[in-house]
Design a protein around this motif. Structure first.
Motif, mmCIF file in Angstrom:
data_model
loop_
_atom_site.group_PDB
_atom_site.id
_atom_site.type_symbol
_atom_site.label_atom_id
_atom_site.label_comp_id
_atom_site.label_asym_id
_atom_site.label_seq_id
_atom_site.Cartn_x
_atom_site.Cartn_y
_atom_site.Cartn_z
ATOM 1 N N ILE A 173 0.808 -1.051 0.094
ATOM 2 C CA ILE A 173 0.017 0.031 0.043
ATOM 3 C C ILE A 173 0.912 1.179 -0.064
ATOM 4 C CG2 ILE A 173 -1.467 1.327 1.352
ATOM 5 C CD1 ILE A 173 -2.972 -1.121 2.259
ATOM 6 N N MET A 211 1.215 3.953 -3.160
ATOM 7 C CA MET A 211 1.015 5.305 -2.909
ATOM 8 C C MET A 211 2.236 6.297 -3.252
ATOM 9 S SD MET A 211 0.494 7.331 0.636
ATOM 10 C CE MET A 211 2.429 7.390 0.836
ATOM 11 N N LEU A 244 2.587 6.483 -6.920
ATOM 12 C CA LEU A 244 1.502 7.490 -7.601
ATOM 13 C C LEU A 244 2.046 8.782 -7.446
ATOM 14 C CD1 LEU A 244 -2.027 5.825 -6.831
ATOM 15 C CD2 LEU A 244 -0.834 6.145 -8.964
ATOM 16 N N ILE A 245 2.533 9.191 -6.147
ATOM 17 C CA ILE A 245 2.806 10.636 -5.813
ATOM 18 C C ILE A 245 3.998 10.911 -6.903
ATOM 19 C CG2 ILE A 245 4.009 11.799 -4.256
ATOM 20 C CD1 ILE A 245 2.528 10.630 -2.210
ATOM 21 N N TRP A 253 4.768 9.529 -9.812
ATOM 22 C CA TRP A 253 4.657 9.444 -11.026
ATOM 23 C C TRP A 253 3.959 10.842 -11.420
ATOM 24 C CZ3 TRP A 253 -0.145 7.442 -13.738
ATOM 25 C CH2 TRP A 253 0.264 7.549 -15.309
ATOM 26 N N LEU A 254 3.187 11.191 -10.494
ATOM 27 C CA LEU A 254 2.273 12.670 -10.961
ATOM 28 C C LEU A 254 3.460 13.796 -10.744
ATOM 29 C CD1 LEU A 254 -1.056 12.382 -9.062
ATOM 30 C CD2 LEU A 254 -0.478 12.126 -11.359
ATOM 31 N N MET A 255 4.475 13.663 -9.985
ATOM 32 C CA MET A 255 5.304 14.890 -9.596
ATOM 33 C C MET A 255 6.316 15.081 -10.922
ATOM 34 S SD MET A 255 5.144 16.248 -6.779
ATOM 35 C CE MET A 255 4.624 16.016 -5.047
ATOM 36 N N LEU A 302 -3.609 7.504 6.561
ATOM 37 C CA LEU A 302 -3.350 7.893 5.210
ATOM 38 C C LEU A 302 -4.194 8.867 4.709
ATOM 39 C CD1 LEU A 302 -1.882 5.025 2.982
ATOM 40 C CD2 LEU A 302 -0.448 6.912 4.271
ATOM 41 N N GLN A 358 1.134 23.337 -11.193
ATOM 42 C CA GLN A 358 0.988 22.232 -9.904
ATOM 43 C C GLN A 358 1.393 22.512 -8.553
ATOM 44 O OE1 GLN A 358 3.369 18.604 -10.549
ATOM 45 N NE2 GLN A 358 1.399 17.436 -10.863
ATOM 46 N N VAL A 402 2.514 21.014 -5.090
ATOM 47 C CA VAL A 402 3.303 19.647 -4.724
ATOM 48 C C VAL A 402 2.165 19.250 -3.517
ATOM 49 C CG1 VAL A 402 5.009 18.620 -3.705
ATOM 50 C CG2 VAL A 402 5.384 20.278 -5.536
ATOM 51 N N VAL A 444 -1.029 17.820 -4.634
ATOM 52 C CA VAL A 444 -0.767 16.577 -5.480
ATOM 53 C C VAL A 444 -0.691 15.237 -4.297
ATOM 54 C CG1 VAL A 444 0.814 15.208 -6.703
ATOM 55 C CG2 VAL A 444 -0.021 17.353 -7.379
ATOM 56 N N VAL A 445 0.029 15.519 -3.491
ATOM 57 C CA VAL A 445 0.326 14.599 -2.436
ATOM 58 C C VAL A 445 -1.068 14.379 -1.609
ATOM 59 C CG1 VAL A 445 1.347 14.276 -0.094
ATOM 60 C CG2 VAL A 445 2.836 15.264 -1.872
ATOM 61 N N VAL A 450 -3.545 12.253 -3.975
ATOM 62 C CA VAL A 450 -2.794 10.773 -3.899
ATOM 63 C C VAL A 450 -3.303 10.045 -2.604
ATOM 64 C CG1 VAL A 450 -0.993 9.261 -3.847
ATOM 65 C CG2 VAL A 450 -1.075 11.192 -5.545
ATOM 66 N N LEU A 451 -2.875 10.831 -1.529
ATOM 67 C CA LEU A 451 -3.324 10.164 -0.030
ATOM 68 C C LEU A 451 -4.929 9.946 0.068
ATOM 69 C CD1 LEU A 451 -0.974 12.302 2.103
ATOM 70 C CD2 LEU A 451 -0.704 9.844 1.540
ATOM 71 N N THR A 485 -5.871 7.118 -2.338
ATOM 72 C CA THR A 485 -5.240 5.859 -1.835
ATOM 73 C C THR A 485 -6.275 4.993 -0.698
ATOM 74 O OG1 THR A 485 -3.121 6.443 -2.136
ATOM 75 C CG2 THR A 485 -3.289 4.885 -0.585
ATOM 76 N N ASP A 530 -4.701 15.446 -13.069
ATOM 77 C CA ASP A 530 -3.951 14.603 -12.146
ATOM 78 C C ASP A 530 -4.520 13.201 -12.043
ATOM 79 O OD1 ASP A 530 -1.723 16.187 -11.813
ATOM 80 O OD2 ASP A 530 -2.589 17.795 -10.765
ATOM 81 N N GLN A 542 -4.848 10.474 -14.322
ATOM 82 C CA GLN A 542 -3.881 9.814 -14.538
ATOM 83 C C GLN A 542 -3.673 8.609 -13.690
ATOM 84 O OE1 GLN A 542 0.031 11.289 -15.410
ATOM 85 N NE2 GLN A 542 -0.990 13.315 -15.722
ATOM 86 N N VAL A 543 -4.064 8.911 -12.265
ATOM 87 C CA VAL A 543 -4.242 7.964 -11.046
ATOM 88 C C VAL A 543 -5.221 6.962 -11.459
ATOM 89 C CG1 VAL A 543 -4.441 7.653 -8.943
ATOM 90 C CG2 VAL A 543 -3.593 9.808 -9.473
#
Lengths: 641, 505
Positions: free
Chosen positions: A628, A632, A635-636, A638-640, B188, B220, B222, B225-226, B229-230, B233, B289, B292-293
């Protein structure tokens, strides 16, 4: 509502076929047999009513649509009926013969374990044939056309545990498919040229496109000739004309009632029907008509020659069918469509009668079909014997039986058409008539006269068929006697009321037929009597004569006995190369390449991927948690980026 | 600071409030009833309260307002409330109705099995109800706190439910695994939410959406974005999207089948609804963003779900991987975030929930000598021993494989055409290829039932009439969907539209 009645005629056999086909095993044998036979009998009675209305009282033709079947762009095809004199004639023939065959089968198939299936197929076949003859357009006709092909495949291969029956059914289907290409192309040409597949539209604009030509296979050909020749090619398959006839004799592997239904009155007549239906088109052609005439003439003589030497009772009758269909074709070729239809109608009855009589003999002798293992059974089977006489006299063309009138009409029309072709056809036809008379009485004498040549037990157990079988035969015998005299009005083109078109000023044969010289009129009858006498001489009076002639005419005999080696030639130049090429494609192409890298390869790869990734699922919580977090972070990242 | 109390600020949440009240009342009923009929009466009453809740929700769909808010807080610049905790729109109405339907079916299917496993205690039904309440709150949340509360309410009840068969090692193990990993995901999620609060300074969806779209103008961010994703997730964990799926097979297999049945359907609907709301409203400006995920997750999920199912021999585990695969297909519909995509996912969720519950329901009906059929070998020869049931299982399996004209085909058809319309044809093609692999394992089950040598032990089919009726009903839905797709199509489309409208308020 009159059209409702005609829809009933067509759809009732389908209904009973469906009921018995789906629920036959629950309904039981008895109910299945009577439901199908009853349905077809009702259809027959309604057809007779229709015949009275249209043919006797001369009511105008009926056209009705059941529903819009296909609508795609400019193409519009309806499922409907088109009832004119041509159609009612076929309706009567088809339903009468079919219902008699249904009833006859109740007796003939008494020992068969799968009666519901048999009767369901019979009724399905009847429906398909009725859909064919009532079609208002080429596409519905094609539906029936393919439908009878399918049903005949099922019926010929009905005894599917017999290998020869399977092979025969596949052969029938394939040979018919080859010819069907012609009909399919004809439909495409019709749509391209006339913009419609409905008969009405085609006939209406046939005259206007008469001079046009189109590109076909890189050649510039007149459209109508092309259309007619393609139709002819299609018709040749169904009507077993020379070259495409090979399926018909083999189809005798099916139960005998099937032969009576399919190979006497229905399926094989579809080709002749198509030519007659399309007479407005054929009348505008020259080459096509000529080809039709010659195909028919060659078939007539050639099948008759083969018929002389065959030993299987049903095969002789099958070749005689082939030969008689040849007569009908060459009648069409000299524009005597009315003569062709007349002969078709008469022939349907007496040929079905002959098949059923043969079936009765076969039934009595425990499925013995070899003529040389029969003989002398006339006292045991008196009714069958008498009926066989009627059928044979009709086939040979002896007055007042049906075949006399129609065959004479054809030959006279050919003679009086006044062309070189016409005279040749008359001569060929007359020779064929002689042969016909000879081989039909050869069958009669070999089977019923002389001494019995099979084993004694069979002879002792032989007995006359039950009434359920003889009564239908008697009905057909009445037809075989009466159809000729009743059909005489058909000789007048005006009787057809436009359903057959003949340009009588160009093609004079039909009109002038009555005015033929007396010798021309009598010659067919004389040669028929000569043929019968020769058969009597060879097979009753002096039995040894036949063997001597066989020896004397060795080459000719083996040519005829081996059916001019058609099957062998086809095997060598068509079947064998295709089979070995297919084998190559199968073993090298499919198994080695496509399967190995395609389905099998992909499936194996899939399985291997599964097995490979399976250990990832360890069952440990900390592995799961790790994945997990890893996912995660991935993914981060990849996006960055 | 709180705005004035008014009925109109509470009424949209009436179904949730009613359900919460019922739960409390049922707890009392359960405690004070005689022990032998406690579970029976709680079962009956929980069905009643679920049905009433469903009716209350559906009555909301009749309202002229398509979007209503409840529980305002704070004061905005214009003097109105700064935000709302709660939203009720056609989208949430549809999702909640589906959740309630799932819960009702799951409860009806449960009783017989619970009795046979001797774990029929009234707490079971109350826990189901609590988790349903959590799901409803998730679907209707319009604020990160409401969202978190709903999510945890759902999760905690599920943790307990999974280990409900506490005498059974597998069940306890599954519950523990689920709890540990769920806590990780929850952590998370909170981590991500704190980042969002740090950037935005507010937790309301409206505010987050506004601020993010402002920030995205400058390129973007940062931190965001984090945070994205969290949050994704955590939700992907609930959806069991790969690579956050690993708990799924273990838990589905270990949990008592009634719980698995419920878990395979209800939480998926809630989590998907929440994900769709988050992505289309607060995170709408970050579509580049999250798309893509979603694509990455969907491909991985389809691949693992399909490939891993092939080697399974246990039917519950097989269905677990199959449900993972379905999640992958649903994610395909989400790319692009269009109304058609949202509609396709809602449609897929509906069909998927009902057909999966039908399959699990059949597993709960089929026993050999009191032992439930669990492996592919167990069903061998079922076509002769229980032809009707084998036929139904075959229909459901074919529907899972997406074979027309069954419902499962249309589910896939909807998401694939949405992906094509959104300009992701390549993804749709890939998805079609993966759906071929699905046929591989589905056909294994069918082959075993129809062609393999029969297991000699006879099949016991005795079950309550209602339970059998529900299973038959689910099969009829799957087989007859083709004749009744029009109303569902319309409802889901309006629901999808209302979701995309909500962000304009």
């Amino acid at each position: 509502m009159p059209s409702g009645m005609y829809f009933t005629i067509v759809l009732l056999p389908l209904l009973v076929a469906t009921i018995v086909g789906l629920f036959g095993n629950r309904l039981g044998d008895k109910a299945s047999m009577w439901i199908t036979s009853g349905g077809v009998l009702v259809s027959m009675l309604l057809s007779l009513v229709g015949f009275m209305e249209i043919a006797v009282y001369g009511k105008p033709a009926i056209e009705a649509t059941l529903y819009e079947w296909i609508a795609s762009g400019a193409l519009s095809v309806s499922f409907g009926i088109y009832i004119d004199k041509l159609t009612v004639l076929m309706l009567v023939l088809v339903t009468v013969v079919s219902s008699m065959v249904h009833v006859y089968s109740i007796g003939y198939m008494a020992d068969d374990p799968s009666k519901p299936r048999f009767f369901s197929y019979l009724s399905l076949f009847t429906f398909m044939m009725l859909a064919l003859v009532t079609a208002p357009n080429l596409v519905q006709l094609f539906l029936g056309w393919e439908g009878v092909g399918l049903a005949s495949y099922l019926l010929i291969g009905f005894w599917h545990h017999k290998e020869s029956a399977n092979a025969a059914s596949i052969k029938a289907f394939l040979v018919n498919r080859v010819a069907d290409i012609g009909l399919i192309l004809a439909m495409l040409v019709a749509f391209a040229v006339f913009g419609s597949v409905a008969f009405g539209d085609i006939f209406a604009s046939a005259q206007s496109v008469a001079g046009q030509s189109m590109n076909f296979l890189g050649m510039n050909v007149p459209v109508l000739e092309l259309f007619a020749l393609l139709l002819l090619f299609g018709a040749m398959g169904k009507s077993a004309q020379i070259g495409l006839h090979t399926w018909l004799p083999d189809a005798m592997e099916g139960p005998t009632p099937v032969s009576a239904l399919i190979h006497a009155a229905t399926m094989v007549t579809a080709g002749v029907f198509l030519l007659a239906r399309m007479s407005p088109v054929f009348e505008l052609t020259e080459i096509a008509l000529m080809v039709v005439a010659w195909v028919g003439a060659l078939t007539a003589i050639f099948a008759a020659i083969i018929g002389l030497t065959q030993t299987d009772i049903k095969r002789v009758i099958a070749y005689s069918t082939c030969s008689q269909l040849g007569y009908m074709f060459f009648a069409c070729g000299v524009s005597a469509y009315s003569a062709a239809m007349f002969h078709l109608f008469a022939h349907g009855f007496f040929k079905a009668l002959l098949f059923l009589s043969a079936g009765s003999v076969i039934h009595a002798l425990h499925h013995e079909q070899n003529l040389f293992k029969m003989g002398g059974v006339r006292h045991l089977l008196p009714i069958t014997y008498g009926l066989m006489w009627i059928g044979s006299l009709a086939l040979a063309g002896i007055p007042p039986f049906a075949g006399f009138f129609s065959k004479d009409f054809i030959l006279e029309s050919a003679f009086m058409s006044g062309t070189q072709t016409g005279y040749s056809l008359y001569i060929i036809g007359t020779i064929a008539a002689f042969l016909t008379a000879f081989y039909s009485f050869r069958v009669l004498f070999l089977a019923f006269h002389g001494t019995f040549n099979g084993d004694k037990e069979t002879f002792d157990n032989a007995h006359e068929s039950p009434f359920i079988m003889t009564v239908p035969m008697m009905v057909l015998a009445v037809g075989a006697i009466a159809a000729g005299m009743l059909g005489l009005p058909m000789m007048d083109t005006a009787w057809w009321n436009g359903s057959i078109v003949i340009f009588e000023n160009i093609h004079v044969g039909v009109v002038e037929a009555h005015n033929s010289p007396l010798l021309i009129k009598l010659l067919p009858l004389i040669v028929a009597i000569a043929g019968i006498s020769l058969a009597w001489l060879m097979y009753i009076k002096r039995r040894g004569l036949a063997d001597k002639m066989t020896k004397a005419l060795d080459i000719l005999y083996s040519l005829s006995f081996n059916k001019f080696y058609f099957d062998e030639i086809y095997e060598a130049i068509i079947v064998a190369p295709i089979r070995s090429f297919s084998k190559f494609l199968w073993q090298k192409g499919d198994v080695e390449i496509i399967d190995r890298f395609g389905p099998d390869g992909v499936a194996e790869l899939t399985r291997r991927i599964s097995v490979t990734i399976r250990p990832l699922q360890t069952g440990y919580v900390y592995h799961y948690a790790f994945v997990i977090i890893l996912g995660m972070l991935a993914l981060i990242t990849w996006l960055m980026v | 600071m709180l705005t004035e109390f008014s009925m109109s600020n509470i009424l949209p949440a009436l179904p949730e409030i009613f359900l919460a009240g019922s739960i409390l009342a049922l707890l009392l009923v359960g405690v004070f009833s005689a022990k032998e009929n406690a579970s029976r009466s709680v079962l009956g009453l929980s069905l009643v309260s679920l049905v009433v809740t469903l009716l209350l929700i559906l009555s909301g769909s009749l309202s002229s307002h398509h979007i209503e808010f409840a529980f305002p807080y704070g004061q905005g610049l214009d003097g109105g409330p700064a935000g709302f905790f709660f939203i009720s729109d056609l989208f949430s109405i549809y999702a909640k109705s589906l959740i309630l339907l799932v819960a009702i079916i799951a409860i009806i299917l449960s009783e017989d099995v619970l009795n046979r496993l001797r774990i029929n205690k009234f707490e079971f039904y109350i826990l189901v109800l609590v988790s349903v309440l959590g799901m409803m709150v998730m679907v209707s949340s319009h604020h990160l706190l409401t969202m978190y509360m709903g999510l945890e309410l759902m999760s905690f009840s599920l943790y307990v439910l999974v280990s409900f068969w506490r005498d059974n090692n597998k069940s306890s193990e599954a519950g523990l695994k689920y709890f540990v990993l769920g806590s990780l995901a929850s952590g998370l999620l909170l981590f991500g939410l704190s980042y969002i609060y740090g950037v935005v300074g507010d937790l309301s969806f409206t505010a987050i959406g506004d601020v993010i779209s402002d920030i995205q103008m400058d390129g973007q961010n940062v931190t965001l974005v984090v945070a994205l994703v969290l949050v994704m997730t955590a939700l992907a964990f609930k959806l069991s999207a790969v690579p956050f799926h690993m708990w799924t097979p273990d838990v589905y297999q270990g949990a008592p089948t009634p719980v698995t049945t419920f878990m395979a359907a209800g939480p998926k609907v809630a989590a998907f609804a929440l994900l769709m709301r988050l992505l289309t409203e607060p995170f709408a400006a970050m579509a580049a963003d999250w798309t893509q995920v979603i694509i990455a997750l969907s491909i991985l999920t389809m691949a693992v779900g399909s490939y891993m199912a092939i080697v399974q021999t246990n039917l519950k585990r097989l269905l677990a991987y199959s449900s993972i695969g379905h999640v992958g297909f649903m994610l395909v519909g989400l790319v692009g975030g269009t109304a058609q995509g949202v509609q396709s996912v809602l449609m897929y969720l509906t069909i998927y929930s009902l057909m999966t519950m039908g399959a699990f329901g059949l597993l709960m009906l089929l026993r050999r000598k009191d032992i439930y059929l669990e492996t592919i070998d167990d069903v061998a020869g079922l076509s002769e021993q229980a032809p009707a049931y084998a036929f139904m299982l075959m229909l459901l399996m074919f529907s899972i494989a997406g074979i027309p004209p069954l419902a499962g085909f249309f589910a896939k058809f909807y998401v694939f055409s949405a992906a094509v319309a959104a300009g992701y044809s390549w993804l749709a093609i890939l998805a079609v290829l993966f759906s071929v692999i699905v046929a591989y394992y589905v056909l294994r089950v069918v082959r075993s039932m129809y062609f393999d040598k029969m297991v000699s032990v006879s099949v016991d089919l005795s079950a309550p009439l209602l339970m059998r009726g529900v299973v038959v009903g689910l099969v009829i839905f799957v087989a007859g969907y083709i004749f009744a797709m029009q109303p569902l199509d319309e409802f889901t489309y309006r629901a999808a539209e209302s979701l995309l409208l909500a962000k304009n308020f």
